[in-house]
Design a protein around this motif. Structure first.
Motif, PDB file in Angstrom:
ATOM      1  N   TYR A  71      38.340  32.000  -9.809  1.00  0.00           N
ATOM      2  CA  TYR A  71      37.758  32.533  -8.583  1.00  0.00           C
ATOM      3  C   TYR A  71      36.262  32.788  -8.744  1.00  0.00           C
ATOM      4  O   TYR A  71      35.761  32.890  -9.864  1.00  0.00           O
ATOM      5  CB  TYR A  71      38.465  33.820  -8.147  1.00  0.00           C
ATOM      6  N   PHE A  72      35.572  32.887  -7.622  1.00  0.00           N
ATOM      7  CA  PHE A  72      34.177  33.316  -7.655  1.00  0.00           C
ATOM      8  C   PHE A  72      33.814  34.010  -6.356  1.00  0.00           C
ATOM      9  O   PHE A  72      34.410  33.783  -5.316  1.00  0.00           O
ATOM     10  CB  PHE A  72      33.224  32.161  -7.973  1.00  0.00           C
ATOM     11  N   PHE A  73      32.837  34.908  -6.467  1.00  0.00           N
ATOM     12  CA  PHE A  73      32.301  35.628  -5.321  1.00  0.00           C
ATOM     13  C   PHE A  73      30.948  35.031  -4.971  1.00  0.00           C
ATOM     14  O   PHE A  73      30.055  34.976  -5.813  1.00  0.00           O
ATOM     15  CB  PHE A  73      32.127  37.117  -5.639  1.00  0.00           C
ATOM     16  N   GLU A  74      30.814  34.603  -3.725  1.00  0.00           N
ATOM     17  CA  GLU A  74      29.578  34.020  -3.211  1.00  0.00           C
ATOM     18  C   GLU A  74      28.889  35.050  -2.315  1.00  0.00           C
ATOM     19  O   GLU A  74      29.531  35.698  -1.489  1.00  0.00           O
ATOM     20  CB  GLU A  74      29.925  32.773  -2.405  1.00  0.00           C
ATOM     21  N   ILE A  75      27.590  35.198  -2.464  1.00  0.00           N
ATOM     22  CA  ILE A  75      26.807  36.093  -1.604  1.00  0.00           C
ATOM     23  C   ILE A  75      26.558  35.352  -0.291  1.00  0.00           C
ATOM     24  O   ILE A  75      25.956  34.279  -0.292  1.00  0.00           O
ATOM     25  CB  ILE A  75      25.462  36.465  -2.262  1.00  0.00           C
ATOM     26  N   ILE A  76      27.019  35.922   0.832  1.00  0.00           N
ATOM     27  CA  ILE A  76      26.831  35.259   2.124  1.00  0.00           C
ATOM     28  C   ILE A  76      25.904  36.048   3.051  1.00  0.00           C
ATOM     29  O   ILE A  76      25.558  35.561   4.122  1.00  0.00           O
ATOM     30  CB  ILE A  76      28.176  34.947   2.823  1.00  0.00           C
ATOM     31  N   SER A  77      25.489  37.250   2.637  1.00  0.00           N
ATOM     32  CA  SER A  77      24.504  37.989   3.418  1.00  0.00           C
ATOM     33  C   SER A  77      23.109  37.540   2.989  1.00  0.00           C
ATOM     34  O   SER A  77      22.955  36.694   2.120  1.00  0.00           O
ATOM     35  CB  SER A  77      24.702  39.498   3.243  1.00  0.00           C
ATOM     36  N   THR A  78      22.085  38.107   3.596  1.00  0.00           N
ATOM     37  CA  THR A  78      20.716  37.611   3.416  1.00  0.00           C
ATOM     38  C   THR A  78      20.011  38.108   2.164  1.00  0.00           C
ATOM     39  O   THR A  78      18.963  37.573   1.812  1.00  0.00           O
ATOM     40  CB  THR A  78      19.861  37.977   4.643  1.00  0.00           C
ATOM     41  N   GLN A  79      20.544  39.095   1.481  1.00  0.00           N
ATOM     42  CA  GLN A  79      19.865  39.641   0.310  1.00  0.00           C
ATOM     43  C   GLN A  79      19.684  38.568  -0.763  1.00  0.00           C
ATOM     44  O   GLN A  79      20.568  37.757  -0.997  1.00  0.00           O
ATOM     45  CB  GLN A  79      20.658  40.803  -0.300  1.00  0.00           C
ATOM     46  N   ASP A  80      18.520  38.605  -1.415  1.00  0.00           N
ATOM     47  CA  ASP A  80      18.306  37.637  -2.494  1.00  0.00           C
ATOM     48  C   ASP A  80      18.944  38.167  -3.785  1.00  0.00           C
ATOM     49  O   ASP A  80      19.270  39.352  -3.900  1.00  0.00           O
ATOM     50  CB  ASP A  80      16.827  37.311  -2.681  1.00  0.00           C
ATOM     51  N   SER A  81      19.118  37.273  -4.731  1.00  0.00           N
ATOM     52  CA  SER A  81      19.843  37.621  -5.952  1.00  0.00           C
ATOM     53  C   SER A  81      19.138  38.720  -6.745  1.00  0.00           C
ATOM     54  O   SER A  81      19.797  39.551  -7.367  1.00  0.00           O
ATOM     55  CB  SER A  81      20.059  36.385  -6.821  1.00  0.00           C
ATOM     56  N   GLY A  82      17.813  38.770  -6.715  1.00  0.00           N
ATOM     57  CA  GLY A  82      17.085  39.819  -7.424  1.00  0.00           C
ATOM     58  C   GLY A  82      17.392  41.199  -6.862  1.00  0.00           C
ATOM     59  O   GLY A  82      17.604  42.163  -7.609  1.00  0.00           O
ATOM     60  N   PHE A 151      24.394  48.977   0.516  1.00  0.00           N
ATOM     61  CA  PHE A 151      23.446  47.861   0.430  1.00  0.00           C
ATOM     62  C   PHE A 151      23.701  46.826   1.523  1.00  0.00           C
ATOM     63  O   PHE A 151      22.855  45.997   1.820  1.00  0.00           O
ATOM     64  CB  PHE A 151      23.586  47.250  -0.976  1.00  0.00           C
ATOM     65  N   GLY A 152      24.896  46.857   2.117  1.00  0.00           N
ATOM     66  CA  GLY A 152      25.235  45.926   3.196  1.00  0.00           C
ATOM     67  C   GLY A 152      25.511  44.506   2.730  1.00  0.00           C
ATOM     68  O   GLY A 152      25.309  43.548   3.462  1.00  0.00           O
ATOM     69  N   LEU A 153      26.012  44.382   1.513  1.00  0.00           N
ATOM     70  CA  LEU A 153      26.289  43.057   0.955  1.00  0.00           C
ATOM     71  C   LEU A 153      27.549  42.465   1.579  1.00  0.00           C
ATOM     72  O   LEU A 153      28.544  43.158   1.772  1.00  0.00           O
ATOM     73  CB  LEU A 153      26.484  43.178  -0.561  1.00  0.00           C
ATOM     74  N   ASP A 154      27.488  41.195   1.914  1.00  0.00           N
ATOM     75  CA  ASP A 154      28.657  40.438   2.363  1.00  0.00           C
ATOM     76  C   ASP A 154      28.941  39.374   1.320  1.00  0.00           C
ATOM     77  O   ASP A 154      28.026  38.646   0.903  1.00  0.00           O
ATOM     78  CB  ASP A 154      28.408  39.761   3.715  1.00  0.00           C
ATOM     79  N   VAL A 155      30.196  39.290   0.901  1.00  0.00           N
ATOM     80  CA  VAL A 155      30.580  38.300  -0.100  1.00  0.00           C
ATOM     81  C   VAL A 155      31.784  37.513   0.381  1.00  0.00           C
ATOM     82  O   VAL A 155      32.599  38.002   1.161  1.00  0.00           O
ATOM     83  CB  VAL A 155      30.881  38.944  -1.481  1.00  0.00           C
ATOM     84  N   ARG A 156      31.866  36.301  -0.097  1.00  0.00           N
ATOM     85  CA  ARG A 156      33.011  35.432   0.182  1.00  0.00           C
ATOM     86  C   ARG A 156      33.712  35.165  -1.139  1.00  0.00           C
ATOM     87  O   ARG A 156      33.112  34.681  -2.103  1.00  0.00           O
ATOM     88  CB  ARG A 156      32.551  34.131   0.815  1.00  0.00           C
TER      89      ARG A 156
END
Length: 189
Positions: A71-82, A151-156
């Motif tokens: 499995y993996f979690f993908e960042i789908i919100s606008t925040q950059d990885s830093g 932080f409002g992170l959205d992940v898939r």
């Protein structure tokens, strides 16, 4: 003795390669994709999140993922990885924080992959750990409820289920995908 061990190694390699060949031909035995809006995560520390109205269907489906899962979690919100890493780092140093994956010193700043993992069984339990609802603070997971909510992170979440015979081989797939997807957290060596 040497010849006997060599023959056992060859036989084991043949069995393992047959399992990989099956995956090469047929792919995984199941796949699920599910989005978590971390800002909407409720506190399920004292109740079973598998019974939550918002996530019940997801957990009912992944309960069928009884064998190994990549499995993996993908960042789908606008925040950059830093920014994601910095938020996670801030949580990590808080007194009483739960254990989170390692933050690599060097990472691909363009990566949208938060974490790559594998589990040999009980995938739903591993998801609960990543969400942050597992009681044992030492058990490593993303702990999304604790730092990604504000932080409002959205992940898939992407999860690939395999037949039980892949139990010993899913670790190899995890390393391969970690190298290819370049997650911003986690040790993969």
């Amino acid at each position: 003795m040497k010849e006997k061990i060599e023959n056992e190694i060859k036989a084991a390699a043949g069995r393992l390669s047959n399992h990989l060949k099956n995956v090469q031909i047929n792919g995984s035995s199941g796949y699920i994709q599910y989005d978590f809006k971390c800002s909407e995560l409720l506190d399920w520390n004292d109740n079973d999140i598998r019974k939550s109205p918002e996530h019940k269907g997801f957990f009912e489906e992944v309960t069928n993922f009884t064998g190994p899962v990549l499995y993996f979690f993908e960042i789908i919100s606008t925040q950059d990885s830093g920014a994601v890493r910095e938020c996670m780092r801030a949580y990590k140093i808080l007194e009483g924080s739960k254990s989170v994956p390692a933050l690599k010193k060097r990472y691909n700043q363009d990566s949208r992959i938060l974490y790559v993992g594998k589990v040999k069984r009980n995938f739903y339990g591993r998801v609960i750990q990543h969400l942050g609802y597992y009681k044992v603070a030492r058990t490593q997971g993303l702990q999304l409820f604790y730092w990604a909510r504000e932080f409002g992170l959205d992940v898939r979440l992407h999860a690939y289920h395999f037949e039980p015979e892949m139990h010993d081989l899913v670790s190899i797939l995890e390393l391969k995908f970690a190298r290819d997807l370049k997650p911003i957290t986690g040790k993969h060596s």
